[in-house]
Design a protein around this motif. Structure first.
Motif, PDB file in Angstrom:
ATOM      1  N   GLY A 109       0.813  -1.215   0.000  1.00 45.01           N
ATOM      2  CA  GLY A 109       0.000   0.000   0.000  1.00 45.01           C
ATOM      3  C   GLY A 109       0.840   1.256   0.000  1.00 45.01           C
ATOM      4  N   PRO A 110       0.173   2.405  -0.176  1.00 40.16           N
ATOM      5  CA  PRO A 110       0.887   3.673  -0.270  1.00 40.16           C
ATOM      6  C   PRO A 110       1.417   4.174   1.071  1.00 40.16           C
ATOM      7  CG  PRO A 110      -1.475   4.033  -0.478  1.00 40.16           C
ATOM      8  CD  PRO A 110      -1.279   2.552  -0.396  1.00 40.16           C
ATOM      9  N   MET A 111       2.606   4.769   1.026  1.00 36.06           N
ATOM     10  CA  MET A 111       3.229   5.428   2.177  1.00 36.06           C
ATOM     11  C   MET A 111       3.553   6.855   1.744  1.00 36.06           C
ATOM     12  SD  MET A 111       3.448   2.843   4.254  1.00 36.06           S
ATOM     13  CE  MET A 111       2.995   1.132   3.932  1.00 36.06           C
ATOM     14  N   PHE A 112       3.762   7.750   2.714  1.00 33.65           N
ATOM     15  CA  PHE A 112       3.914   9.166   2.385  1.00 33.65           C
ATOM     16  C   PHE A 112       5.090   9.771   3.146  1.00 33.65           C
ATOM     17  CE2 PHE A 112      -0.382   7.648   2.236  1.00 33.65           C
ATOM     18  CZ  PHE A 112      -0.860   8.103   1.019  1.00 33.65           C
ATOM     19  N   ARG A 113       6.022  10.356   2.405  1.00 38.07           N
ATOM     20  CA  ARG A 113       7.133  11.061   3.063  1.00 38.07           C
ATOM     21  C   ARG A 113       7.412  12.338   2.282  1.00 38.07           C
ATOM     22  NH1 ARG A 113      11.435   6.062   4.264  1.00 38.07           N
ATOM     23  NH2 ARG A 113       9.850   4.655   5.100  1.00 38.07           N
ATOM     24  N   TYR A 114       7.571  13.425   3.012  1.00 41.64           N
ATOM     25  CA  TYR A 114       7.870  14.705   2.367  1.00 41.64           C
ATOM     26  C   TYR A 114       9.365  14.769   2.113  1.00 41.64           C
ATOM     27  CZ  TYR A 114       7.577  19.618   1.216  1.00 41.64           C
ATOM     28  OH  TYR A 114       7.644  20.811   0.553  1.00 41.64           O
ATOM     29  N   GLU A 115       9.785  14.172   0.983  1.00 44.10           N
ATOM     30  CA  GLU A 115      11.209  14.146   0.637  1.00 44.10           C
ATOM     31  C   GLU A 115      11.414  14.933  -0.643  1.00 44.10           C
ATOM     32  OE1 GLU A 115      13.537  10.510   1.658  1.00 44.10           O
ATOM     33  OE2 GLU A 115      11.705   9.532   1.050  1.00 44.10           O
ATOM     34  N   ARG A 116      12.679  15.231  -0.961  1.00 45.01           N
ATOM     35  CA  ARG A 116      12.951  15.925  -2.217  1.00 45.01           C
ATOM     36  C   ARG A 116      12.800  14.913  -3.352  1.00 45.01           C
ATOM     37  NH1 ARG A 116      17.149  16.982  -5.307  1.00 45.01           N
ATOM     38  NH2 ARG A 116      18.582  15.815  -4.003  1.00 45.01           N
ATOM     39  N   PRO A 117      11.803  15.131  -4.220  1.00 50.47           N
ATOM     40  CA  PRO A 117      11.540  14.103  -5.237  1.00 50.47           C
ATOM     41  C   PRO A 117      12.692  13.955  -6.225  1.00 50.47           C
ATOM     42  CG  PRO A 117       9.688  15.626  -5.050  1.00 50.47           C
ATOM     43  CD  PRO A 117      10.820  16.228  -4.291  1.00 50.47           C
ATOM     44  N   GLN A 118      12.996  12.759  -6.587  1.00 52.60           N
ATOM     45  CA  GLN A 118      13.974  12.445  -7.633  1.00 52.60           C
ATOM     46  C   GLN A 118      13.664  11.035  -8.109  1.00 52.60           C
ATOM     47  OE1 GLN A 118      17.990  11.367  -6.027  1.00 52.60           O
ATOM     48  NE2 GLN A 118      17.268  12.318  -4.159  1.00 52.60           N
ATOM     49  N   SER A 119      14.410  10.573  -9.083  1.00 53.64           N
ATOM     50  CA  SER A 119      14.163   9.231  -9.599  1.00 53.64           C
ATOM     51  C   SER A 119      14.281   8.224  -8.445  1.00 53.64           C
ATOM     52  CB  SER A 119      15.196   8.943 -10.682  1.00 53.64           C
ATOM     53  OG  SER A 119      15.153   7.603 -11.020  1.00 53.64           O
ATOM     54  N   GLY A 120      13.237   7.422  -8.214  1.00 57.73           N
ATOM     55  CA  GLY A 120      13.262   6.440  -7.130  1.00 57.73           C
ATOM     56  C   GLY A 120      12.919   7.015  -5.774  1.00 57.73           C
ATOM     57  N   ARG A 121      12.557   8.303  -5.736  1.00 55.03           N
ATOM     58  CA  ARG A 121      12.158   8.906  -4.460  1.00 55.03           C
ATOM     59  C   ARG A 121      10.955   9.802  -4.715  1.00 55.03           C
ATOM     60  NH1 ARG A 121      16.970  10.678  -1.512  1.00 55.03           N
ATOM     61  NH2 ARG A 121      16.858   8.631  -0.544  1.00 55.03           N
ATOM     62  N   THR A 122       9.788   9.345  -4.252  1.00 50.02           N
ATOM     63  CA  THR A 122       8.559  10.112  -4.459  1.00 50.02           C
ATOM     64  C   THR A 122       7.926  10.400  -3.102  1.00 50.02           C
ATOM     65  OG1 THR A 122       7.513   7.968  -4.831  1.00 50.02           O
ATOM     66  CG2 THR A 122       8.037   9.257  -6.781  1.00 50.02           C
ATOM     67  N   ARG A 123       6.959  11.287  -3.101  1.00 52.30           N
ATOM     68  CA  ARG A 123       6.329  11.649  -1.821  1.00 52.30           C
ATOM     69  C   ARG A 123       5.211  10.678  -1.451  1.00 52.30           C
ATOM     70  NH1 ARG A 123       6.911  18.268  -2.209  1.00 52.30           N
ATOM     71  NH2 ARG A 123       9.149  18.158  -1.720  1.00 52.30           N
ATOM     72  N   GLN A 124       4.576  10.120  -2.444  1.00 54.13           N
ATOM     73  CA  GLN A 124       3.723   8.952  -2.202  1.00 54.13           C
ATOM     74  C   GLN A 124       4.381   7.791  -2.924  1.00 54.13           C
ATOM     75  OE1 GLN A 124      -0.570   9.110  -2.818  1.00 54.13           O
ATOM     76  NE2 GLN A 124      -0.606   6.937  -3.311  1.00 54.13           N
ATOM     77  N   PHE A 125       4.642   6.716  -2.199  1.00 56.14           N
ATOM     78  CA  PHE A 125       5.231   5.541  -2.826  1.00 56.14           C
ATOM     79  C   PHE A 125       4.538   4.306  -2.274  1.00 56.14           C
ATOM     80  CE2 PHE A 125       7.845   4.409   0.880  1.00 56.14           C
ATOM     81  CZ  PHE A 125       7.878   5.625   1.555  1.00 56.14           C
TER      82      PHE A 125
END
Ligand code: HAM
Length: 422
Positions: A109-125
């Motif tokens: 399921g989806p998880m949420f982290r306020y990170e700086r988005p880049q390839s392989g790093r999203t805010r909802q993953f």
């Protein structure tokens, strides 16, 4: 007004969703093999759960959580990970009291982290994770690692590297903590503000700092492996021996401390090939104190989580495509208004019989209906015109070789089914 998708999120469009379904299906099948059962917990929880569970000094809690108040003034957080929620549920429903222990669970399921988005790093993953609660047997550590690797291998990934460490028991941690403080304290002024705060509160976190990663004192920092108590070292030896027996190769990395505070004993990450900066596909480990920290009885736990987003990148790098183009079993083409009126009922019969079938809804001419059937990779096209309607039959064209037969309406489903298995 044109409103864009929030930064760090993305849509899974229909041409991609079969890949996601295949991955999720594989995760479920592998969990079934290993006898892990699915658990579904809410997307939001009390903020306290993650502050306590994940740890107050972690980046996740300090900087990355989506916190909000609801209309009842409650402090809530979109879950940044799954372990704390699973443990909360395990305690709340007293799953530890059930006879079949350990409790082996999985989630997708989806998880949420306020990170700086880049390839392989999203805010909802989307995480696929497993948690085994109630056993401190080293064979479960080896089992969850084997489960993760089996999952990746089933999907065809070949370039995988397992990295392993042990954070030992509380005694190990206390001795190592002392050594870390002594090591960093004289020069802590050269480190970032976060690290200065971490020094007394949680010096292990300094080793995980992204900003001070290249400071020379990082490379010479005391290694936790040198502080393992005899029993923690023996436990780690056992885990390694079991992995050896299973033919699972690994690299040891004493700097692998992980970004969440609940770990002790075994920690691990699985790395894959990647185009970008991020090659960690999965991470996990043992967390024997978490259940009691969250109000349950002393209970051992171990698990891992991986994200589908990073898996997709690894599949791309290894040039693996999981699904071919979808195809229809048959497409119903109508010529003229009378035939058109008959098509919906016939279509319904075909679908009820388990055939993947569709028709035109765009008022296309016959030729265009055939082109549409081709785009949908239809195996058969069923043509109904006035003549056919008068005789209650259809002409069925096999698209692979162009052969054609006349079949009565009532026999259509059986006819197509038998031809599909020919
Ligand atoms: P984690 O290392 O924070 O551990 O995350 C696990 C995995 O989630 C990562 O290896 C990565 O694949 C994926 N991931 C994390 N953040 C992002 C992001 N922003 N975008 C895309 N993927 C991401 C945990 O979450 C622990 N709960 C794992 C665990 C379970 N330990 C024991 N049980």
């Amino acid at each position: 007004m044109f409103i864009q998708i929030p930064r760090g999120t993305y849509d899974v469009l229909p041409d991609q969703s079969p890949v996601w379904q295949k991955i999720e299906e594989t995760a479920r099948a592998v969990c079934d093999l290993f006898n892990y059962k699915e658990i579904r917990t809410p997307l939001f929880e009390s903020t306290d759960l993650f502050q306590r569970g994940v740890g107050d000094t972690t980046d996740i809690v300090q900087k990355e959580m989506y916190n909000f108040k609801d209309r009842g003034d409650r402090n809530l957080t979109l879950r940044p990970e799954g372990t704390a929620s699973v443990v909360r549920s395990f305690v709340e429903h007293k799953l530890y009291g059930l006879p079949d222990q350990p409790t082996k669970l999985y989630y997708i399921g989806p998880m949420f982290r306020y990170e700086r988005p880049q390839s392989g790093r999203t805010r909802q993953f989307t995480q696929f994770g497993v948690e085994a609660l109630g056993s401190a047997d080293p064979s479960i550590d080896a089992e969850v690692i084997a489960l993760a690797l089996t999952f990746y291998q089933r999907l065809g990934l070949k370039h995988l590297k397992l990295v392993l460490n042990s954070l030992g028991d509380p005694e190990t941690r206390a001795a190592h903590r002392k050594a870390l403080i002594a090591h960093f304290k004289p020069s802590i002024g050269e480190f970032c503000e976060d690290c200065q705060r971490r020094l007394e509160k949680n010096p292990l976190r300094i080793l995980d700092c992204k900003k001070d990663h290249d400071h020379p004192l990082m490379a010479t920092a005391p290694s936790i492996i040198d502080y393992l108590t005899d029993s923690a070292a023996a436990y780690f030896e056992n885990v390694k021996a079991m992995l050896d027996e299973m033919g699972i190769t690994y690299e040891l990395d004493p700097t692998l401390v992980r970004g969440l505070d609940y770990y002790n004993h075994t920690t691990f990450e699985i790395m894959g090939s990647s185009k970008g900066a991020i090659s960690t596909l999965a991470g996990g480990g043992r967390y024997n104190g978490l259940v009691s920290e969250l109000g349950g009885p002393e209970t051992a736990g171990v698990g891992f989580a991986l994200s589908i987003e990073r898996l997709l990148l690894a599949l791309d790098v290894e040039d693996i495509s999981l699904v071919g183009p979808a195809s229809l079993d048959c497409y119903l083409a109508a010529i003229g208004g009378h035939a058109e009126a008959k098509v919906p009922a016939l279509l319904n019969e075909l679908r009820k019989a388990g055939l993947r079938a569709d028709k035109d809804y765009m008022d296309r001419k016959v030729k265009a209906q055939f082109r549409q059937a081709d785009r949908e990779h239809a195996k058969f096209v069923v043509v109904i015109g006035d003549d056919e309607l008068a005789h209650q039959e259809a002409s069925v064209k096999k698209m692979a070789d162009g052969s054609q037969e006349t079949v009565s309406f009532s026999k259509l489903p059986d006819y197509i089914k038998s031809k599909l298995t020919d």
